[in-house]
Design an enzyme around this catalytic site. Structure first.
Site, PDB file in Angstrom:
ATOM      1  CG  ASP A  74      78.416  22.363 -99.835  1.00 28.13           C
ATOM      2  OD1 ASP A  74      78.531  23.628 -99.711  1.00 28.13           O
ATOM      3  OD2 ASP A  74      78.386  21.432 -99.129  1.00 28.13           O
TER       4      ASP A  74
ATOM      5  CG  ASP B 272      77.638  29.797 -96.007  1.00 28.49           C
ATOM      6  OD1 ASP B 272      76.627  29.302 -95.599  1.00 28.49           O
ATOM      7  OD2 ASP B 272      78.253  29.197 -96.515  1.00 28.49           O
TER       8      ASP B 272
ATOM      9  CG  HIS C  35      87.376  24.257 -98.464  1.00 30.15           C
ATOM     10  ND1 HIS C  35      86.130  25.016 -98.826  1.00 30.15           N
ATOM     11  CD2 HIS C  35      87.372  23.951 -97.183  1.00 30.15           C
ATOM     12  CE1 HIS C  35      85.361  24.915 -97.599  1.00 30.15           C
ATOM     13  NE2 HIS C  35      86.032  24.349 -96.864  1.00 30.15           N
TER      14      HIS C  35
END
Length: 1486
Positions: A542, A669, A545
């Protein structure tokens, strides 16, 4: 080892940029493959102590990132490349670098795919589990809190499996925090109790055991692998352990630089009170109202904070402290510096900043910038005397500090401007934007904008904590932020600038530099990660980045110790492919999530499908990542390929990799098609994603047309088991099954075409070219484009419908209306603050959305058939000698949201579509169910037991692996057979070999070790070819071809002429084009446009074949194959032309090298095996050995002798003899072809070393026969009009005679060979006559050295042995040579001056040196023979390097010749006349 993956390193031992990341397949435990590192011979890194340092574990050893071992490079001999081979025994991410001396190469990384196994009952009739390739993954995202209790999950697994999914991605299953978001984890080490029943106190071990057993059941019984999210960035804001370990977060003690951001956040949280006191309404509804609030914020709130105090120097305090120190210096010596005094205020400020302030100052306290008093005193002492008034000094110091502060005030003002802008925009989104949550009145629970900090409550655990420790920064994300920068770190102002999209229910975790920085947190997260690794087959990281790389690396290493075959995927919003690769190669990420819903129009969606679709149809080579896993020995539900035999070795060039994609039609999402496009687009998007050569995925609910993005925080409805006929499930189940099948069987090629609202995708197999063709009409807008897809013509291909479907949806209007295009706004991830989530849920309630009951989709109808289609017309037309299938979209029936999927196959491939037997997979359950609800046009309902048709090859015999035995084979079958492709492995091997890098492209693809793979008949044709035939087949430049058959090289439009007419001309381009799979190259375009290139190859060989049988046979060999290729689809003609040329070229090359070795070539160059570790120097040497064959050929306009005039066989051939060209293409024909100097400089390397003794002998005799004036001609011109303007050619001829005698079998006996003299020699050198070596060369009546025409009776009248010619050259130089060139003048050389035609040579005996000298400044007598030719520059007739005198190379050649005579010939009676030379009556002995 059968398979070797090879990485060729750079000169310094580093991998090239593209090779720094490479993805490799999973190894077979019983037979691991090798990873070979190669350093080119002669490289800087090739030393005796060179090692490779790597953490690739040895067999039987566990992986440890820090446990590095050193493996030494080895060489077969001093000329070989250095190699180091490592067995790859397990999956994971590994690093390596080269070390030699004090030097280190750059680090490279390999990521080995995990071994994902599914039970055989799910895929194949086998007692072994079957490998699931990464491209065969079909993953479905599920939110566990919407599932029933774990005990009821198996029924869902069955439903998911029947729908075609083989992997389930679960959002976190851990105990959730107060927001109820699965991504806001309250306790990482506990599983959420509500997944197991109503008993909140159920023991954790029992929960873990039940979940583990359920997931194992899903895997073993239903073929479902399980993945879960791991959340390492943050924890729930109410996690109890934060009260005991506040150091785990960024609080004002661990991160004091956040204090200014915290004070700003406090002011924003209390803004509602200030607004109420100012009588400003709190229910924000309009833009004007927002402007009113923001003006209050700017005018009142911001100034009250006095934020500038965090930036500036406190002038009053600093001046006061300075004044005290200055007064104490009253007795110090004066130090005024007039130079500094003259600088001015700006420069004084710079000096004080440089010497008196630290380089980096964070905004952790007010007035935190402190001037070093010593620096201030030092500066002011240079400006003032100590007796000057103190007020003057402090006034100046105040001015300097004010100037210093000016930039800090400016910095403060700029930051405040950014704060205002970001607060304004965020408030607008939260309160006014139609796409935002449209929150209610501003209040304590619902502040103006999101809070950035969690305030820990006062409890027994926290009451002793300092207040600064109880303020913890929330996590979030930054739009277009740098993923490598910690936005909560001291170097970031993200929290101050309000750039973070904060998740108020999550506290950002502070890991520091390593486990020692925060021991408890690292250990806690390690236990969490290991627990998930025990339960699940893989992880989704999760917010990867924003996860520190060193943290993720540490935790993934811990997980892989539990499960080495962990499948890891992640989202990376880095905006940079380079940064993506950095994360992938450091963490060992197997797939990166890519989103189909991110496409803003149909064209962009087609681009994404193309990007993740595979290699182009008709590819010349295959990507390393597509290496057939069966060839490694893996068990798959496929029998297409077979393991590489242990007796063979297949070397695969590692070029480097791009990131692997997990292409999602919709994620949890993403807004749904109903929200972003139209609901009907659900089917077309799902189908297009399923056609890509990548892992694919979806979110539960997408297939049944759930209309909205389900909020993971507020949604309370539950999943239900969907009926097999619901939504798009009947079609999707087929698409997913076919997707996995294509991955297992290697359908890696794709063609994507976009036309208006349509996208067509043809996915094919690189060997058999059968495949699947999808035509999809997207439904991005409710106002579709009425243009239709143009007809699709499939040359020599047949089709059969697999599925035809159209989706019709009864939509529910959304309020407010959504635009047809993608909004630039929208939800910012799943982690909204509790306040925003509550407001959004309230908004949903108002709009009538259910929050209890089951999650359901929109009412819809799927027009579906697995048998036929009514929305596309099919017809067959003649095409060449075969047919083509034309598919025409029906304009009025192919509605938006429709698809048709066809099975395609080459009609000439020996494949038929058959109803499968009982061993083949029956129709998927969802399809059977759907067909009960879907009537065909004829009104018939198919029986449930109806089975899918399957494309299969007809029965194979043991000796006939592809050839079809029960009917006549087609063109493609014949072509396979005629190219030696008797099994699919061979087809893959050829493509791999054609993809080799520059150096490895020289490795022979065919040799005696693999005779079974040779194209039939080819070796019989090319074995023992003579040199002339080889030159015709392989080479010949344009002028040679024109000279011989009136043609030239092949000229490719938009590219240009090839360097050679023969195979090498084509291979020079093919190697580059194939290596890069550049199907857009002009050569490929030319092949697709017509058969001219094939016709050219055959035509020229047939023309030469009129006088050379072997050449004619090869021409017919090509013709037979090309005739078959011409009838195949034009898309494949580059592939088969390239492969045919490739195989023929390597066969001819092998034959040449084998025959070279039979004579004199060292075993170093022998092509023993294509499987050996072949040295690049060996490859280079093999290529160099072919140079003579490029330059040696017969042309019509010149020869070594005047055609038919030389009075001795075999030199009397009226068609002339083959000769060596001085250079190509400019010195290839007519009198400019044969140059004495050039030929004899090169003769040893071009003829003697390769063993072409006969050709060497011919050239020595031909030039020896033309000896005149004691010189060998520079230009031979067949001996008709030779030119004698080279002083060095005779000496290079002598050198070549020496070498021939030493290397050729006949040895020194060659010196006794009688040569007919083209021109009459002087009487002194007329062998056999009484005057030989008796009379002086200037005897009366001597006509020696006279020019005679070719038909003159004196031509070839006299003879001399080779030894006598050698003696004559020496003696003529000893006696002196002085003559004017025959036919001197502009016709002979337009640039030379008259005096330059005078040629002089001699020997200096008078000074005792014996040096041979000659030449003048007006002529060029050696290899530096550039004659000036410019009147304008004044260089005409002036040599660039005249070199008159004793040239160094000539002196060396003289010495070598004399030494040879003394050492080898002094005792060889009769081979060399006399014991010396005579000059003016005096003998000069050698």
């Amino acid at each position: 080892m059968p398979v070797v993956f090879q990485i060729r390193l750079e000169s310094d031992g580093s991998p090239s940029t593209s090779k720094k990341y490479a993805r490799l397949p999973p190894p077979v435990a019983a037979n691991p493959y090798l990873l070979r590192f190669v350093i080119l011979a002669g490289s800087n890194a090739e030393t005796e102590d060179t090692v490779i340092v790597t953490n690739i574990p040895a067999e039987g050893k566990p992986f440890s990132r820090s446990l590095q071992r050193e493996l030494k490079f080895t060489r077969n001999n001093q000329l070989a490349d250095s190699i180091c081979e490592v067995s790859v025994v397990q999956a994971g991410v590994f690093e390596y670098f080269v070390k030699y001396g004090d030097s280190l190469g750059e680090i490279g990384a390999v990521v080995v795919d995990p071994l994902l196994l599914l039970p055989s009952k799910n895929l194949a009739k086998s007692d072994k589990d079957c490998l699931l390739p990464l491209d065969g993954i079909c993953v479905l995202t599920v939110i566990p809190k919407w599932m029933p209790f774990v005990s009821k999950w198996p029924a869902f697994f069955e439903s998911f499996s029947q729908a075609g999914y083989n992997m389930i991605h679960f959002a976190p299953v851990n105990t959730r925090g107060a927001s109820n978001s699965p991504y806001s984890i309250f306790d990482q080490l506990s599983l959420s109790f509500d997944l197991f029943g109503h008993d909140k106190h159920l023991d954790e071990k029992i929960r873990e055991k039940e979940l583990g057993e359920t997931l194992k059941l899903g895997h073993s019984k239903y073929g479902i692998m399980s993945i879960t999210d791991v959340v390492w960035n943050h924890t729930a804001h109410d996690s109890e352990w934060l009260q005991l370990h506040p150091e785990a977060g960024y609080n004002l003690q661990t991160a004091p630089h956040l204090r200014v951001a915290f004070e700003l956040d406090e002011a924003i949280m209390g803004l509602y009170r200030e607004l109420a006191e100012a009588s400003i309404p709190l229910d924000l509804k309009t833009e004007d109202h927002l402007s009113q609030i923001m003006k209050f914020f700017i005018k009142t709130t911001i100034p009250t904070l006095r934020l500038w105090e965090f930036y500036v120097v406190n002038v009053a305090v600093e001046v006061d402290e300075f004044k005290k120190e200055w007064v104490a210096l009253k007795n110090a010596s004066p130090t005024v510096d007039e130079t500094v005094r003259a600088l001015g205020l700006n420069e004084w400020t710079t000096i004080l900043r440089r010497n008196g302030l630290p380089d980096v100052i964070h905004l952790d306290t007010r007035f935190n910038k402190k001037i070093q008093l010593s620096a201030a005193i030092d500066l002011l002492q240079k400006l003032f005397n100590l007796d000057e008034p103190i007020d003057s000094v402090t006034h100046m110091y105040t001015d300097i500090l004010d100037k210093l502060n000016a930039q800090y005030y400016k910095e403060s003002d700029e930051d405040i401007s950014v704060i205002i802008s970001n607060v304004w925009n965020r408030a607008r989104y939260l309160r006014l934007d139609p796409q935002g949550p449209q929150l209610g009145p501003i209040s304590e629970d619902d502040p103006f904008v999101d809070t950035y900090f969690t305030r820990l409550p006062l409890t027994v655990a926290t009451h002793k904590l300092h207040p600064d420790a109880r303020c913890l920064a929330s996590n979030g994300w930054i739009w277009n932020g740098n993923p490598l920068k910690n936005f909560a770190g001291p170097d970031s102002k993200a929290y101050l600038h309000r750039e973070v999209i904060a998740w108020g229910d999550c506290v950002k975790l502070r890991y520091g530099d390593g486990p020692k920085s925060n021991p408890w947190l690292w250990e806690h997260q390690k236990k969490y990660t290991e627990k998930m690794a025990r339960l699940f087959h893989g992880f989704r990281i999760d917010n990867c980045h924003s996860t520190p790389i060193h943290v993720a690396t540490y935790l993934l290493d811990a997980a892989r110790c539990i499960n080495p075959n962990l499948y890891v995927f992640a989202e990376l919003f880095t905006g940079s492919e380079e940064t993506d690769v950095l994360f992938v190669k450091k963490l060992g990420i197997n797939s990166l999530i890519r989103e189909a819903m991110s496409a803003w129009d149909v064209k962009e969606l087609s681009r994404l499908v193309h990007r993740f679709g595979g290699t182009p149809v008709g590819s010349l080579t295959s990507k390393m990542e597509s290496f057939p896993l069966e060839m490694l020995g893996h068990q798959l539900d496929s029998s297409f390929y077979s393991p590489v035999p242990a007796s063979e070795t297949l070397v695969v060039d590692v070029k480097g990799s791009t990131t692997h994609a997990l292409f999602m039609d919709c994620t949890h999402d993403n807004e749904t098609p109903h929200q972003k496009r139209t609901a009907e687009d659900t089917l077309s998007t799902a189908a297009l994603v399923a056609m890509t050569s990548s892992a694919i995925g979806s979110v539960n609910g997408f297939d049944v047309i759930v209309p909205e993005l389900l909020n993971v925080v507020t949604e309370t409805r539950q999943y239900r088991i969907c009926e097999p006929h619901e939504g798009i499930i009947p079609a999707k189940s087929i698409l997913l099954n076919i997707h996995s099948k294509m991955a297992r069987e290697g359908y890696t090629e794709i063609h994507v075409n976009h036309s208006h609202d349509y996208i067509s995708v043809h996915r094919t197999h690189p060997i058999t070219h059968d495949g699947y063709l999808l035509i999809a009409r997207c439904a991005f807008s409710k106002y579709p484009d009425n243009e239709v897809h143009p007809p699709i013509a499939l040359q020599n291909q047949a089709v059969n419908v697999v599925v035809s479907a159209s989706l019709r949806v009864q939509t529910i209007p959304l309020s407010p209306p959504f635009d047809d295009f993608v909004s630039p706004h929208g939800p910012h991830g799943p982690h909204d603050s509790a306040a925003i989530a509550f407001a959004r849920d309230e908004r949903a309630r108002i709009q009538g959305r259910k929050t209890i009951g089951s999650i359901t989709g929109l009412p819809c109808f799927l027009d579906f058939s697995p048998i036929l289609t009514t929305i596309v017309d099919e017809r067959e037309e003649p095409f060449g000698s075969g047919i083509q299938t034309v598919l025409t979209v029906k304009e009025n029936t192919f509605s938006p949201g429709s698809i048709v999927l066809y099975r395609t196959w080459m009609t000439e491939s020996g494949m038929n579509l058959v109803v499968p037997d009982v061993d083949m997979s029956p129709m998927p359950s969802p399809m059977r169910m759907a067909m009960k609800f879907t009537n065909e046009p004829r009104g018939l309902t198919p029986e449930p037991e109806l089975q899918l048709k399957k494309l299969v090859s007809r029965p194979k015999s043991a000796n006939d692996k592809i050839k079809i035995t029960n009917s006549d084979p087609g063109n493609l079958e014949f072509l396979w057979q005629l190219m030696g492709v008797d099994d699919r492995n061979r087809g893959a091997e050829i493509m791999i070999q054609m993809g080799n890098d520059v150096l490895d492209s020289g490795i022979l693809a065919l040799n005696a070790d693999n005779l079974g793979k040779w194209p039939p008949g080819l070796w019989q044709i090319v074995n023992n070819l003579d040199l002339e035939a080889i030159n015709i087949i392989m080479y010949r430049c344009a002028s040679e071809e024109q000279d011989s058959i009136g043609d030239g090289v092949y000229d490719i439009p938009s590219y240009g002429p090839l360097p050679y007419c023969g195979l090498q001309g084509f291979m020079s381009v093919i190697q580059y084009v194939a290596r890069n799979n550049d199907l857009g190259h002009a050569m490929c375009a030319n092949l697709r446009s017509g058969t001219w290139m094939m016709d050219y190859v055959v035509s020229r060989l047939r023309k030469y074949g009129a006088s050379n049988a072997a050449v004619l046979k090869l021409g017919e060999w090509f013709a037979e194959r090309f005739d078959l290729a011409k009838d195949i689809s034009s898309a494949f003609q580059p592939k088969y032309f390239f492969q045919t040329i490739f195989l023929a070229y390597h066969t001819v090359k092998y034959g040449i090298l084998c025959n070279l070795n039979k004579s004199a070539l060292s075993t170093f160059i022998h092509p023993k095996s294509s499987f050996e570790n072949t040295s690049s120097l060996k490859i280079l040497s093999q290529s160099l050995s072919l140079t003579s064959l490029q330059l040696f050929s017969r042309v019509a306009t010149t020869s070594l002798f005047p055609p038919g005039k030389y009075p001795q066989a075999p030199f009397d051939n009226p068609n002339g003899l083959s000769s060596l060209a001085a250079g190509l293409p400019h010195f290839a024909s007519h009198h400019m072809r044969c140059w004495g100097r050039d030929i004899f400089i090169a003769l040893r390397g071009l003829f003697l070393i390769p063993g072409h003794y006969s050709a060497a002998r011919d050239h020595l005799i031909a030039f020896g026969s033309t000896l005149r004036h004691g010189l060998i001609p520079n230009l031979l011109d067949q001996g008709i009009f030779p030119r004698y303007n080279a002083r060095d050619a005779a000496w290079w001829w002598l050198w070549s005679v020496q070498q021939y005698c030493k290397m050729a079998p006949e040895g020194n006996s060659f010196l006794s060979f009688q040569v007919k003299r083209r021109f009459p020699p002087l009487q002194r050198y007329r062998s056999g006559e009484p005057t030989y070596l008796i009379v002086d060369e200037s005897a009366d009546g001597d006509e020696g050295d006279a020019f005679t025409s070719i038909d003159d009776s004196r031509t070839y009248k006299y003879s001399s042995t080779i030894g006598e010619i050698c003696h004559e050259i020496l003696e003529r130089h000893a006696r002196g040579i002085d003559f004017r060139e025959w036919n001197a003048g502009s016709n002979l050389d337009h640039a030379m001056t008259d005096i330059g035609f005078q040629v002089t040579c001699g020997t200096r005996f008078e000074d005792g040196s014996g040096l041979v000298f000659g030449g003048s400044k007006f002529n060029c007598g050696t290899w530096m023979d550039k004659m000036g030719d410019s009147e304008k520059a004044g260089t005409q007739g002036t040599p660039a390097t005249p070199r008159d005198g004793a040239d160094v190379e000539i002196i060396g050649l003289v010495k070598a010749t004399l030494k040879w005579i003394v050492d080898d010939l002094s005792n060889a009676e009769g081979l060399f006349p006399g014991s010396g030379v005579y000059v003016k009556g005096t003998q000069r002995s050698g």
